[in-house]
Motif scaffolding. Structure first.
Motif, mmCIF file in Angstrom:
data_model
loop_
_atom_site.group_PDB
_atom_site.id
_atom_site.type_symbol
_atom_site.label_atom_id
_atom_site.label_comp_id
_atom_site.label_asym_id
_atom_site.label_seq_id
_atom_site.Cartn_x
_atom_site.Cartn_y
_atom_site.Cartn_z
ATOM 1 N N LEU A 87 0.817 41.210 16.543
ATOM 2 C CA LEU A 87 -0.605 40.872 16.511
ATOM 3 C C LEU A 87 -1.347 41.529 17.669
ATOM 4 C CD1 LEU A 87 -2.847 39.208 15.153
ATOM 5 C CD2 LEU A 87 -2.209 37.304 16.662
ATOM 6 N N ILE A 88 -0.748 41.512 18.844
ATOM 7 C CA ILE A 88 -1.376 42.155 20.007
ATOM 8 C C ILE A 88 -1.489 43.657 19.798
ATOM 9 C CG2 ILE A 88 -1.081 42.634 22.465
ATOM 10 C CD1 ILE A 88 0.268 39.902 22.734
ATOM 11 N N VAL A 89 -0.404 44.258 19.267
ATOM 12 C CA VAL A 89 -0.439 45.698 18.997
ATOM 13 C C VAL A 89 -1.513 46.030 17.961
ATOM 14 C CG1 VAL A 89 0.889 47.637 18.071
ATOM 15 C CG2 VAL A 89 1.954 46.049 19.683
ATOM 16 N N SER A 90 -1.654 45.159 16.937
ATOM 17 C CA SER A 90 -2.660 45.395 15.904
ATOM 18 C C SER A 90 -4.070 45.364 16.491
ATOM 19 C CB SER A 90 -2.526 44.364 14.792
ATOM 20 O OG SER A 90 -1.253 44.450 14.172
ATOM 21 N N PHE A 91 -4.329 44.393 17.370
ATOM 22 C CA PHE A 91 -5.653 44.322 17.986
ATOM 23 C C PHE A 91 -5.906 45.517 18.904
ATOM 24 C CE2 PHE A 91 -5.627 39.742 16.872
ATOM 25 C CZ PHE A 91 -6.862 39.701 16.255
ATOM 26 N N VAL A 92 -4.834 45.981 19.554
ATOM 27 C CA VAL A 92 -5.007 47.189 20.389
ATOM 28 C C VAL A 92 -5.387 48.380 19.523
ATOM 29 C CG1 VAL A 92 -3.788 48.825 21.882
ATOM 30 C CG2 VAL A 92 -3.474 46.379 22.226
ATOM 31 N N HIS A 115 -4.099 50.821 10.800
ATOM 32 C CA HIS A 115 -2.953 50.170 11.431
ATOM 33 C C HIS A 115 -3.362 48.851 12.084
ATOM 34 C CE1 HIS A 115 -1.137 54.198 11.037
ATOM 35 N NE2 HIS A 115 0.024 53.547 11.084
ATOM 36 N N GLY A 116 -4.569 48.764 12.583
ATOM 37 C CA GLY A 116 -5.017 47.532 13.226
ATOM 38 C C GLY A 116 -5.342 46.428 12.253
ATOM 39 N N LEU A 117 -5.680 46.766 10.992
ATOM 40 C CA LEU A 117 -6.063 45.750 10.015
ATOM 41 C C LEU A 117 -4.905 45.289 9.135
ATOM 42 C CD1 LEU A 117 -9.496 47.191 8.831
ATOM 43 C CD2 LEU A 117 -9.112 45.142 10.227
ATOM 44 N N ILE A 118 -3.776 45.987 9.160
ATOM 45 C CA ILE A 118 -2.662 45.642 8.272
ATOM 46 C C ILE A 118 -2.138 44.236 8.577
ATOM 47 C CG2 ILE A 118 -0.256 46.164 7.715
ATOM 48 C CD1 ILE A 118 -0.919 49.102 7.876
ATOM 49 N N PHE A 119 -1.821 43.942 9.849
ATOM 50 C CA PHE A 119 -1.235 42.633 10.184
ATOM 51 C C PHE A 119 -2.213 41.475 9.973
ATOM 52 C CE2 PHE A 119 -0.078 39.222 13.083
ATOM 53 C CZ PHE A 119 1.236 38.995 12.694
ATOM 54 N N PRO A 120 -3.482 41.561 10.409
ATOM 55 C CA PRO A 120 -4.412 40.447 10.118
ATOM 56 C C PRO A 120 -4.562 40.158 8.632
ATOM 57 C CG PRO A 120 -5.311 41.853 11.822
ATOM 58 C CD PRO A 120 -4.107 42.564 11.289
ATOM 59 N N ILE A 121 -4.579 41.212 7.801
ATOM 60 C CA ILE A 121 -4.707 40.985 6.356
ATOM 61 C C ILE A 121 -3.466 40.256 5.825
ATOM 62 C CG2 ILE A 121 -4.797 42.152 4.120
ATOM 63 C CD1 ILE A 121 -6.523 44.313 5.453
ATOM 64 N N ILE A 122 -2.271 40.697 6.271
ATOM 65 C CA ILE A 122 -1.036 40.025 5.831
ATOM 66 C C ILE A 122 -1.035 38.569 6.282
ATOM 67 C CG2 ILE A 122 1.464 39.998 6.099
ATOM 68 C CD1 ILE A 122 1.389 43.025 6.340
ATOM 69 N N PHE A 123 -1.477 38.298 7.512
ATOM 70 C CA PHE A 123 -1.502 36.936 8.048
ATOM 71 C C PHE A 123 -2.438 36.041 7.251
ATOM 72 C CE2 PHE A 123 -3.059 33.734 11.045
ATOM 73 C CZ PHE A 123 -1.853 33.157 11.433
ATOM 74 N N ILE A 124 -3.615 36.573 6.870
ATOM 75 C CA ILE A 124 -4.584 35.783 6.093
ATOM 76 C C ILE A 124 -4.036 35.469 4.710
ATOM 77 C CG2 ILE A 124 -6.859 35.865 5.012
ATOM 78 C CD1 ILE A 124 -7.803 37.531 7.415
ATOM 79 N N ILE A 125 -3.398 36.474 4.069
ATOM 80 C CA ILE A 125 -2.839 36.259 2.724
ATOM 81 C C ILE A 125 -1.746 35.185 2.773
ATOM 82 C CG2 ILE A 125 -1.530 37.327 0.865
ATOM 83 C CD1 ILE A 125 -3.000 39.928 1.485
ATOM 84 N N PHE A 126 -0.873 35.270 3.761
ATOM 85 C CA PHE A 126 0.213 34.298 3.840
ATOM 86 C C PHE A 126 -0.302 32.906 4.214
ATOM 87 C CE2 PHE A 126 3.792 32.181 6.002
ATOM 88 C CZ PHE A 126 4.704 32.215 4.966
ATOM 89 N N SER A 127 -1.368 32.848 5.022
ATOM 90 C CA SER A 127 -1.950 31.544 5.364
ATOM 91 C C SER A 127 -2.480 30.852 4.125
ATOM 92 C CB SER A 127 -3.052 31.726 6.412
ATOM 93 O OG SER A 127 -2.535 32.282 7.591
ATOM 94 N N ILE A 128 -3.106 31.626 3.242
ATOM 95 C CA ILE A 128 -3.589 31.044 1.983
ATOM 96 C C ILE A 128 -2.406 30.557 1.149
ATOM 97 C CG2 ILE A 128 -4.786 31.557 -0.166
ATOM 98 C CD1 ILE A 128 -6.470 33.611 1.391
ATOM 99 N N TYR A 129 -1.313 31.332 1.151
ATOM 100 C CA TYR A 129 -0.111 30.929 0.403
ATOM 101 C C TYR A 129 0.487 29.648 0.982
ATOM 102 C CZ TYR A 129 4.878 30.910 -0.719
ATOM 103 O OH TYR A 129 6.135 30.544 -1.103
ATOM 104 N N LEU A 130 0.508 29.532 2.304
ATOM 105 C CA LEU A 130 1.072 28.337 2.931
ATOM 106 C C LEU A 130 0.197 27.114 2.680
ATOM 107 C CD1 LEU A 130 2.427 29.647 6.370
ATOM 108 C CD2 LEU A 130 3.690 29.175 4.280
ATOM 109 N N MET A 131 -1.103 27.301 2.648
ATOM 110 C CA MET A 131 -1.991 26.170 2.360
ATOM 111 C C MET A 131 -1.783 25.664 0.938
ATOM 112 S SD MET A 131 -5.595 26.928 4.339
ATOM 113 C CE MET A 131 -5.793 28.578 3.687
ATOM 114 N N ARG A 132 -1.527 26.586 0.020
ATOM 115 C CA ARG A 132 -1.201 26.162 -1.345
ATOM 116 C C ARG A 132 0.146 25.452 -1.388
ATOM 117 N NH1 ARG A 132 -0.577 30.635 -4.929
ATOM 118 N NH2 ARG A 132 -0.539 29.023 -6.539
#
Length: 471
Positions: free
Chosen positions: A29-34, A50-67
Motif C-alpha cells: 500500500l505504501i509503495v502504491s501511494f508512492v 501501478h499506483g492505482l492497482i492495489f487500492p482498486i483490489i482493496f476496494i473490490i475485496f472490501s465489498i466482497y468481505l462486506m457481503r
C-alpha cells in the motif's frame, strides 16, 4: 457472524470482526501511494497505473468481505476437559460451518505452557472440503495454563489483507501432577497396601476375617467358629480366633522447600497422588502435609468420589518455599494436632542438615506407629547428573579425565556417605529409610522394597501375645 461454543460452563464470549492488513499488504500500500504520488507529480501514466492497482483490489475485496459478513458463519469449539495431568495431551476441536464456501485458516492462541504436537497452531480450512480441525496440545509441567482465543482468518488477496474473527475464550486449564512413569495394575497396588497394613499393625483379637490363633471352646462361642479337624485331633472342642480389622491413619509429608525444586518435587507430588489413590479406596484415613521452611499446608483426603480430583487440584499450584524443610515445625504441627500413632510417609531429599533432621525425627519416632522416609537422590534426579554429558563435548582429554575420574567419583562418594548418615539417623524399630534413585519408578514399588525390613515384626508380636495368653 454467529457462534456456537460448546463448553460445560456455557459462558458467552466476544468475537469481534476485523479487517486486517498484513505486513506485506501495508508495504504494498505504501509503495502504491508512492507510485501514485510520482505519477501525479510527473504526469506519468505508467506510475499512475501501478499506483492505482492495489487500492482498486482493496476496494473490490472490501465489498466482497462486506457481503460475506452478512452470511451466517457458525463456530463450535470443543475442549474435552478443563483439567489434565502433566505430560499428557489436550485435544481442542474447532468446527467452522457456513452457508457459503470460503477458505482460510484457524489459529489457536494459548499460554506459554501449552505446546502443539504434530498439528501446528495454524490450520488451513476450506468449507467445501473440511469443516474443522483438531489441535493437540501438550502440557509438560504442572500449573495453570490458558487457551486465550481462536482467530479465524478468511483468506483475502494473496495474503495481503483478510477478514479476521477473534473469539476470546480465556479458558483456564488446570494441569495437575503427572502420573507415575511406571504404571502398576490395581491388584498389585492393593497387595502392597495389604502387606503394609499387615506388617505395621498390631494384631488384636476380634471379629475379623484374618485367622489369628486356636483356643479351647468357651461357653458362648459361636458354633460356626469351631475348628472341627483340630477338635477331632485333640478330642475336645477347639475354636478359631480372628484379628480385629485395623483402621490406620496415614500422614503423607511432601517436602516443598527450594532444595526439592525441579524433578524431585514433581515426583513427590506425583507419588502423593499415587499413594492417595490406593488408600482412598480402603477404610484407612489419609492426610497430606505440604511442608516447607515456614509454610505448612494440610489436606484431608475424604472418601467421596471427587476426593482425588480435589487433592490433585490442591497440589497443582504448589510452589517451592524456603531453603530447606523444617523438621522442628513438622514435629510441632503433628503434635499440636494430636496425630500421634499414625503411619508417617515422608517424601524429601538428603540435602538438609543432618542434626536438624535428627532433632525432629527423634520425637516423631517415639510417637509414630511407623515412619517410612523416602530420600530422593539429587544426582539420580538429574540435578547433578554429570554422566549424561556426552564425552564428545569434551575436546580436552584432561577435562574428560577430570570429569570421569575425579568429579563424578567424588560426588558418588559424597552422596554414599550422606545416604548412610541419613539411614543411621532414621532407621529404628519402627522407622526405615530408602533412597529413590530415579524418576522412572513407582513409589509403591519403593515402598514394597522398604517393607522387607519389617518382615517378621508381626510374627514376633504374635509369639509374645500367645505367650501372655498361655501364662
Amino acid at each position: 457472524m454467529s457462534k456456537d461454543i460448546d463448553f460445560s460452563d456455557k459462558e458467552e464470549y466476544i468475537n469481534p470482526t476485523f479487517y486486517v492488513l498484513t505486513r506485506e499488504g501495508l508495504i504494498l500500500l505504501i509503495v502504491s501511494f508512492v507510485f501514485l504520488l510520482l505519477g501525479l507529480s510527473y504526469e506519468n501514466m505508467l506510475y499512475l497505473i501501478h499506483g492505482l492497482i492495489f487500492p482498486i483490489i482493496f476496494i473490490i475485496f472490501s465489498i466482497y468481505l462486506m457481503r460475506l459478513d452478512n452470511y451466517d458463519i457458525r463456530v463450535r469449539i470443543e475442549i474435552t476437559s478443563g483439567e489434565i495431568k502433566a505430560k499428557t495431551f489436550l485435544p481442542v476441536h474447532i468446527i467452522v460451518d457456513s452457508d457459503r464456501n470460503f477458505s482460510g485458516s484457524i489459529k489457536l492462541e494459548v499460554s506459554d505452557g501449552l505446546f502443539p504436537v504434530i498439528t501446528p497452531l495454524v490450520s488451513l480450512i476450506d468449507s467445501r472440503e473440511a469443516k474443522g480441525t483438531t489441535f493437540l496440545l501438550l502440557a509438560p509441567k504442572r500449573g495453570k495454563e490458558k487457551i486465550n482465543r481462536v482467530v479465524i482468518q478468511i483468506a483475502g488477496f494473496s495474503g495481503l489483507f483478510h477478514l479476521e474473527q477473534r473469539i476470546v475464550l480465556n479458558k483456564e486449564i488446570m494441569v495437575v501432577p503427572e502420573p507415575q512413569r511406571v504404571a502398576l495394575p490395581w491388584t498389585m497396588k492393593q497387595k502392597i497396601l495389604e502387606d503394609l497394613v499387615s506388617e505395621i499393625s498390631v494384631p488384636v483379637k476380634g471379629r475379623g476375617y484374618d485367622f489369628f490363633a486356636l483356643r479351647d471352646f468357651n461357653f458362648g462361642d459361636e458354633v460356626r467358629h469351631i475348628h472341627w479337624r483340630a477338635s477331632a485331633k485333640y478330642n475336645k472342642l477347639i475354636v478359631k480366633e480372628f484379628e480385629e480389622p485395623m483402621m490406620l491413619r496415614f500422614i503423607l509429608v511432601v517436602d516443598s522447600s527450594l532444595l526439592m525444586n525441579g524433578p524431585k518435587l514433581e515426583f513427590a507430588l506425583s507419588a502423593a497422588v499415587e499413594i492417595s489413590t490406593v488408600i482412598q479406596r480402603s477404610h484407612h484415613s489419609l492426610s497430606v502435609i505440604i511442608q516447607g521452611d515456614k509454610y505448612t499446608k494440610m489436606i484431608h483426603l475424604g472418601q467421596s468420589s471427587s476426593a482425588l480430583r480435589t487433592l490433585a487440584l490442591d497440589l497443582h499450584n504448589i510452589r517451592p518455599e524456603g531453603t530447606a524443610m523444617n523438621y522442628i515445625n513438622l514435629k510441632n504441627f503433628i503434635m499440636d494436632r494430636r496425630l500421634n500413632s499414625s503411619v508417617l510417609l515422608i517424601l524429601s531429599d538428603t540435602e538438609n542438615e543432618p542434626n536438624h533432621v535428627k532433632e525432629g525425627m527423634m520425637t516423631l519416632k517415639r510417637n509414630m506407629q511407623a515412619i517410612f522416609f523416602f530420600g530422593l537422590s539429587t544426582p539420580g534426579f538429574g540435578t547433578l547428573a554429570l554422566s549424561k554429558v556426552r564425552d564428545e563435548s569434551f575436546y580436552n582429554l584432561d577435562q574428560l579425565y577430570y570429569r570421569r575420574e575425579i568429579v563424578e567419583t567424588s560426588l558418588e562418594r559424597i552422596y554414599r556417605r550422606r545416604f548412610k548418615l541419613y539411614q543411621n539417623l532414621i532407621d529404628g524399630p519402627n522407622s526405615r529409610f530408602k533412597v529413590v534413585k530415579t524418576y522412572n519408578t513407582n513409589i509403591l514399588l519403593e515402598l514394597r522394597e522398604l517393607l522387607v525390613a519389617f518382615k517378621g515384626r508381626k510374627a514376633h508380636i504374635r509369639v509374645a501375645m500367645r505367650g501372655e495368653d498361655n501364662a
